[in-house]
Design a protein around this motif. Sequence first.
Motif, PDB file in Angstrom:
ATOM      1  N   MET A   1       0.835  -1.191   0.000  1.00  0.00           N
ATOM      2  CA  MET A   1       0.000   0.000   0.000  1.00  0.00           C
ATOM      3  C   MET A   1       0.877   1.251   0.000  1.00  0.00           C
ATOM      4  N   SER A   2       0.505   2.198  -0.842  1.00  0.00           N
ATOM      5  CA  SER A   2       1.259   3.448  -0.926  1.00  0.00           C
ATOM      6  C   SER A   2       0.417   4.591  -0.351  1.00  0.00           C
ATOM      7  N   PHE A   3       1.086   5.538   0.318  1.00  0.00           N
ATOM      8  CA  PHE A   3       0.399   6.657   0.959  1.00  0.00           C
ATOM      9  C   PHE A   3       0.946   7.979   0.438  1.00  0.00           C
ATOM     10  N   HIS A   4       0.130   9.006   0.520  1.00  0.00           N
ATOM     11  CA  HIS A   4       0.603  10.379   0.359  1.00  0.00           C
ATOM     12  C   HIS A   4       0.919  10.862   1.773  1.00  0.00           C
ATOM     13  N   THR A   5       2.144  10.739   2.172  1.00  0.00           N
ATOM     14  CA  THR A   5       2.536  11.009   3.562  1.00  0.00           C
ATOM     15  C   THR A   5       2.389  12.488   3.898  1.00  0.00           C
ATOM     16  N   LYS A   6       1.652  12.782   4.963  1.00  0.00           N
ATOM     17  CA  LYS A   6       1.446  14.152   5.412  1.00  0.00           C
ATOM     18  C   LYS A   6       2.165  14.392   6.732  1.00  0.00           C
ATOM     19  N   ILE A   7       2.815  15.548   6.842  1.00  0.00           N
ATOM     20  CA  ILE A   7       3.448  15.955   8.098  1.00  0.00           C
ATOM     21  C   ILE A   7       2.479  16.880   8.832  1.00  0.00           C
ATOM     22  N   LEU A   8       2.110  16.483  10.046  1.00  0.00           N
ATOM     23  CA  LEU A   8       1.139  17.229  10.843  1.00  0.00           C
ATOM     24  C   LEU A   8       1.865  17.978  11.954  1.00  0.00           C
ATOM     25  N   PRO A   9       1.736  19.309  12.023  1.00  0.00           N
ATOM     26  CA  PRO A   9       2.452  20.078  13.051  1.00  0.00           C
ATOM     27  C   PRO A   9       1.783  19.952  14.419  1.00  0.00           C
ATOM     28  N   VAL A  10       2.597  19.882  15.459  1.00  0.00           N
ATOM     29  CA  VAL A  10       2.103  19.865  16.833  1.00  0.00           C
ATOM     30  C   VAL A  10       3.007  20.753  17.675  1.00  0.00           C
ATOM     31  N   ARG A  11       2.397  21.661  18.416  1.00  0.00           N
ATOM     32  CA  ARG A  11       3.171  22.530  19.309  1.00  0.00           C
ATOM     33  C   ARG A  11       3.401  21.816  20.642  1.00  0.00           C
ATOM     34  N   LEU A  12       4.655  21.615  20.935  1.00  0.00           N
ATOM     35  CA  LEU A  12       5.037  20.904  22.150  1.00  0.00           C
ATOM     36  C   LEU A  12       4.505  21.588  23.403  1.00  0.00           C
ATOM     37  N   ASP A  13       4.584  22.915  23.434  1.00  0.00           N
ATOM     38  CA  ASP A  13       4.218  23.650  24.642  1.00  0.00           C
ATOM     39  C   ASP A  13       2.708  23.775  24.840  1.00  0.00           C
ATOM     40  N   SER A  14       1.931  23.223  23.904  1.00  0.00           N
ATOM     41  CA  SER A  14       0.477  23.315  24.028  1.00  0.00           C
ATOM     42  C   SER A  14      -0.129  22.116  24.745  1.00  0.00           C
ATOM     43  N   ILE A  15       0.720  21.151  25.105  1.00  0.00           N
ATOM     44  CA  ILE A  15       0.231  19.903  25.701  1.00  0.00           C
ATOM     45  C   ILE A  15       0.693  19.807  27.149  1.00  0.00           C
ATOM     46  N   VAL A  16      -0.236  19.598  28.051  1.00  0.00           N
ATOM     47  CA  VAL A  16       0.092  19.484  29.473  1.00  0.00           C
ATOM     48  C   VAL A  16      -0.631  18.280  30.061  1.00  0.00           C
ATOM     49  N   PHE A  17       0.112  17.460  30.799  1.00  0.00           N
ATOM     50  CA  PHE A  17      -0.474  16.402  31.617  1.00  0.00           C
ATOM     51  C   PHE A  17      -0.399  16.853  33.072  1.00  0.00           C
ATOM     52  N   HIS A  18      -1.535  17.157  33.665  1.00  0.00           N
ATOM     53  CA  HIS A  18      -1.555  17.456  35.090  1.00  0.00           C
ATOM     54  C   HIS A  18      -1.414  16.156  35.874  1.00  0.00           C
ATOM     55  N   LYS A  19      -0.948  16.252  37.098  1.00  0.00           N
ATOM     56  CA  LYS A  19      -0.702  15.073  37.915  1.00  0.00           C
ATOM     57  C   LYS A  19      -1.943  14.200  37.995  1.00  0.00           C
ATOM     58  N   ASP A  20      -1.749  12.909  37.741  1.00  0.00           N
ATOM     59  CA  ASP A  20      -2.790  11.888  37.817  1.00  0.00           C
ATOM     60  C   ASP A  20      -3.821  11.985  36.690  1.00  0.00           C
ATOM     61  N   ASP A  21      -3.653  12.926  35.750  1.00  0.00           N
ATOM     62  CA  ASP A  21      -4.574  12.996  34.618  1.00  0.00           C
ATOM     63  C   ASP A  21      -4.271  11.882  33.624  1.00  0.00           C
ATOM     64  N   VAL A  22      -5.321  11.270  33.103  1.00  0.00           N
ATOM     65  CA  VAL A  22      -5.165  10.231  32.081  1.00  0.00           C
ATOM     66  C   VAL A  22      -5.053  10.870  30.704  1.00  0.00           C
ATOM     67  N   LEU A  23      -5.814  11.942  30.477  1.00  0.00           N
ATOM     68  CA  LEU A  23      -5.811  12.620  29.185  1.00  0.00           C
ATOM     69  C   LEU A  23      -5.109  13.964  29.282  1.00  0.00           C
ATOM     70  N   PRO A  24      -4.505  14.407  28.186  1.00  0.00           N
ATOM     71  CA  PRO A  24      -3.778  15.687  28.208  1.00  0.00           C
ATOM     72  C   PRO A  24      -4.714  16.880  28.043  1.00  0.00           C
ATOM     73  N   HIS A  25      -4.238  18.047  28.446  1.00  0.00           N
ATOM     74  CA  HIS A  25      -4.881  19.319  28.145  1.00  0.00           C
ATOM     75  C   HIS A  25      -4.109  19.937  26.978  1.00  0.00           C
ATOM     76  N   ILE A  26      -4.822  20.245  25.889  1.00  0.00           N
ATOM     77  CA  ILE A  26      -4.187  20.769  24.673  1.00  0.00           C
ATOM     78  C   ILE A  26      -4.781  22.138  24.376  1.00  0.00           C
ATOM     79  N   THR A  27      -3.945  23.171  24.373  1.00  0.00           N
ATOM     80  CA  THR A  27      -4.436  24.540  24.237  1.00  0.00           C
ATOM     81  C   THR A  27      -4.423  25.053  22.806  1.00  0.00           C
ATOM     82  N   ASP A  28      -3.715  24.392  21.905  1.00  0.00           N
ATOM     83  CA  ASP A  28      -3.592  24.844  20.517  1.00  0.00           C
ATOM     84  C   ASP A  28      -4.502  24.005  19.619  1.00  0.00           C
TER      85      ASP A  28
END
Length: 380
Positions: free
Chosen positions: A1-28
């Motif tokens: 299988m062949s794909f049209h590979t896409k690069i998806l941008p993600v801002r590192l500083d927009s992701i926060v895991f608070h203590k004991d959180d299972v899911l992240p908080h993403i601000t961007d």
Amino acid sequence: MSFHTKILPVRLDSIVFHKDDVLPHITDKVSAESLRIAAHELTTTTNVVGFPTETVYGLGGSALNDEAVRSIYRAKNRPSDNPLIVHVSSIDQLKRKILPAGYEIPAAYHKLIEQFWPGPLTILLPVDEASPVSKLVTANQPTVAVRIPSHPIARALIALSDTPLAAPSANASTRPSPTMASHVYHDLQGKIPYILDGGPCTVGVESTVVDGLCKPPMLLRPGGVSMEEILLHGGPEWSHTVVAKKTASASEPVRTPGMKYRHYSPTAKVVLFIHCGDGIAAIAKYLTDNQISAHTTKIAVFKSSKFAGADQISGDIAMERELGRTGQEASRNLFRLLREADEHGIDLILVEGVEETDAGLAVMNRLSKAAMETVEGVEA
């Protein structure tokens, strides 16, 4: 299988895991959408995606699905008897998705987990016939290698998909590991649908793999956590840790990646120089003995702490780079420089080794596997 590979941008500083959180908080919003697309791909297909970790970029697919794991091996052209590391987002996910009900992580790992999870430490845990982990991940071994990456993008992807990801380095098999999204694209363009771009990796070499199920415990692969750190933080059980041999034989089953087959190799030939002082005499002798001329061969020199400048070593050196004066610097630079040499059409890379202490042990492990020859001198 062949794909049209896409690069998806993600801002590192927009992701926060608070203590004991299972899911992240993403601000961007853009970052959240990129992660949603990648997580959807992992949960609705058997395709795999490239994503950053603190060590190197990984190529992730569900560790619980045989077809997804086959997609990893196929994209990389990786031998199927080379096991994969499973990445989870939390100990909660590890217990829910991988470990048998009521199973407790062995006490030998507790202090290491407390100190280095999330982070570049992989531990071996037992698996049996009832394990949900694909046997293609473990290469039919009775153990599975597991870690929690500290990189926010990696943790977010795994948490949002709620899928333990088998994830070797996102490079073509035998090539230097990727530390930038562009490296992944170079090797796997057309072979995978998406690459999450989180910028350069901070550690630069793969995770450390330890086996605390045996006595004495064993360092199977040096990496982002040093042997000195394991001895300092692991407790009494780890005071007599044994270091596994660097390379297994072709017929020998292995419990962790990186112990067999050629690894980390650029197109250029790599020659490793150990204890050769400023390198001037050792390199001159090597070039003379092998009848190599800088006029006909494009040569690169990677220096660490003692090598002289390229102009003193030999005339017409095509490329000179600082590998790093410390193990940490060398680990961040190594794979990037090996790939840069290929981009410049280098034929021969002459590398000054580093001291095998702290992060230097992992660097020398990779260099010894990348090198086709080693020149060892005796420093005055």
